[in-house]
Structures are given as C-alpha cells and as structure tokens.
Design an enzyme around this catalytic site. Structure first.
Site: not given
Ligand code: MRU
Length: 345
Positions: A47-48, A90, A197, A238, A248-249
């Site tokens: 993920r990320g 995703r 996370q 993201d 973002n998250k």
């Molecule tokens: O749901 P995830 O764990 O994939 O979400 C990740 C994030 O929101 C990160 O902050 C984002 O991808 C930037 S990571 C370099």
C-alpha cells in the site's frame, strides 16, 4: 541501514513485504501472476501511492510472462485485460494509473515485436520505475529538509516511508533526511485509524532508524497542536489536483484545519507522478470506501455491535487553502498552486 525492500522482483516472482502482518511478524508475500498482484494491492499487502504504482508495473511484467507463448494478437488481448484489472485494483492513488499507463504505452509503441521482446521491454521499464522512485524520494528528502528547522517537532499521518514507496519514503523521507543531516528532530506519529498504518508501519520504521518519536491516537493531535508542541506537519499524497487540492489518508483534512487555525506549517510531500494534470479540483477525486470490518473489527475480533452500519472512506481531500506547500523532487510548490503546478507539466 540496509534499504527496506518493500518491493523486489527476482526469478520472475514479485516479493512484497506483507504489510498486513507488520510489525508483529515480517513475512514476504510472493506474487507469481498479475492476479496475485491485483489481490496484493486490493488487500493492502502492499500500500502507499508510489508503492502500488511500482507493484502494478511488475503486475504487468508478470502478465507478459504468463502470455509470452501466445501469438502476438492473443498476447495483446490478454495484456489489455491485465492492464484493466490492475488499473482498477485501487481507485484513489493516481500513481497506480500513472504506472499502468506507462506500461500501456510501452506495449503500444512496441506492439510489432514478438511477446518475448515486449516482455524484456516491460521488465526494463518496471525496474527503471523502481529505481526512479527511490531516487525521486531521496531528492524530495533533500528539498524538504530545507524547511525543517535545526530543532523541530514534526507530526505525521499514515505511513509515507520506505514501506509506502520503493524505498526511503516521501514525508517520512524528509524526516529521515532531517535526522541523518544531524537535526534535532522529534516525531509524533498518528496511529491512523482504521488500518493503523501509523501504529503498525510508521512506528516500526521510526524505531528501526532510531528516530526519536512517540505514537499518538489520532484524536490527540488537536491538543498537541493547540499547545504549540508541533512545529511542522508533513503528510504524503495519493492524488493532487491542478489547484493543489490533495487526497491523502483519511484524517489528513482534519489535521490541515487544525494547522490553519493554530498557524502550524502544513506541507504535502509527493513526487510529481502524484499530480493528476487531468483534474481541476479535489471534487473530481474518487475516494475509495473500504470494508465495514476495518472499523468494526480489530485483528479479526469484533469491537462494535453486530448490525451497526459504517462509513469508511480510506482518504479525504485537503483543500489547497490549507496547504503551506507541496514538496516535490522538482522543488517546493506554493500558492498560486494552479499556475505553479502547470509549470511542471
Ligand atoms: O491506504 P494506504 O495505506 O495505501 O494510504 C496511504 C497514504 O494515504 C499515504 O499517505 C500516501 O499514499 C502517500 S505515501 C508515500
């Protein structure tokens, strides 16, 4: 320290650190087909935003391997299907679509070659992307370090480290760079409900590096910010719209509102591949909603009553007005965001 190998492709197998299992156990998840990669992205083995982009690219390589003995027309039909499936694994992080589009254009530019030669070209491109992601992150680390004071307490959200990328990290990359350049930094890591996370991955990376830190419940951030305990907030992204609105998250938007109210600098750290030049504002970003069980259960144990309905968006959008700057490998983008983002196109 040795690079954390979040993603490694060897012997035609994609090896991923299984991020569902960290920090309690360190396991490698092996993908031998593009469908395994689709599963790994959906289920958040990997993920990320940058990490799922690179993993998706290797998914395309695995598809090419699978269909290498087909005649050229069948090969192209199968590849088209694989590209579509991986592209949809995703929806929010644009890095995935960016990587899949790059792989698609390699196929289109070389569609007259035999499948075996196309496979080689796709493999080279995926390897290049992996390397480029690490190089880009290191550059962003240096660019971002310029805004970190010699002594600074930094708040971060989710995991934006080596685990969220091919290596080094985005927001956590800036933190790494600041620490290794000798700055006296202290990090507060939000646990990041519901997938944790921050608690599971960021805390693990910070401890591995020996960076001074504390883990907090997401709801503790407001008190720290109000009490002037935070000098700087660094988050990842993201997808970034042309006007600077940033997905973002989930929970990032809330931090940005607090940052604005209490005048704490709020920076997004992201490679230019996270910018979606096709969308004007954050309203156009598709926000993934994930399974109810992420909120009602922990480690498989029910923590909410049977029958409760749930709202579980995985991301939110921070309006550009709340963002002090966007740290990229090309430099720091400031307001007016649209004008300055377009210069990068
Ligand atoms: O749901 P995830 O764990 O994939 O979400 C990740 C994030 O929101 C990160 O902050 C984002 O991808 C930037 S990571 C370099």
């Amino acid at each position: 320290m040795d690079r954390i190998k979040t993603i490694e492709f060897k012997d035609n197998i994609l090896h991923l650190i299984d991020q569902r299992k960290l920090p309690l156990s360190y396991q490698i998840f092996q993908c031998t087909s593009y469908r395994d990669v689709d599963f790994a992205i959906k289920d958040m083995v990997v993920r990320g935003a940058p990490a799922i982009g690179v993993a998706g690219a290797y998914g395309v390589v695995l598809a090419a391997k699978e269909f290498i003995d087909c005649d050229r027309d069948d090969f192209l039909i199968h590849m088209d299907e694989a590209l579509e499936i991986l592209n949809r694994s995703r929806p929010t992080a644009v890095n995935l679509m960016w990587a899949i589009n790059k792989m698609r254009s390699i196929i289109e530019e070389n569609k007259d070659l035999p499948p075996a030669d196309l496979y080689d070209k796709l493999r080279q491109e995926a390897d290049r992307m992996l390397k480029q992601d690490i190089d880009t992150n290191r550059k962003m680390g240096k660019v971002g370090n310029e805004i970190v004071n010699e002594k600074a307490t930094i708040l971060t959200h989710c995991n934006t480290g080596a685990l969220a990328t091919a290596g080094f990290g985005t927001a956590l990359g800036v933190i790494r760079e600041a620490f290794y350049s000798g700055k006296d930094i202290f990090v507060y890591a939000d646990e990041t409900r519901p997938r944790l996370q921050g608690a599971r991955l960021t805390a693990w990376e910070l401890l591995e590096e020996g960076i001074p830190c504390k883990l907090i419940a997401d709801s503790a951030a407001a008190t720290l910010i109000r009490d002037k305990k935070i000098d700087l907030i660094l988050v990842g992204a993201d997808r970034i719209a042309l006007n600077g609105d940033t997905a973002n998250k989930i929970g990032t938007f809330m931090l940005s509102v607090l940052a604005k109210e209490y005048e704490v600098p709020f920076y997004v750290v992201a490679p230019t591949s996270t910018i979606d030049f096709d969308i004007e504002t954050g309203d156009e970003i598709i926000i993934e909603e994930r399974d109810n069980s992420e909120v009602t259960h922990m480690e498989g144990i029910r923590i909410a009553p049977e029958g409760i309905d749930v709202y579980n968006p995985a991301f939110d959008v921070t309006p550009h007005e709340n963002i002090t700057g966007i740290i990229t490998e090309e430099g720091i983008i400031k307001s007016p965001f649209r004008e300055n983002i377009l210069k990068l196109k």
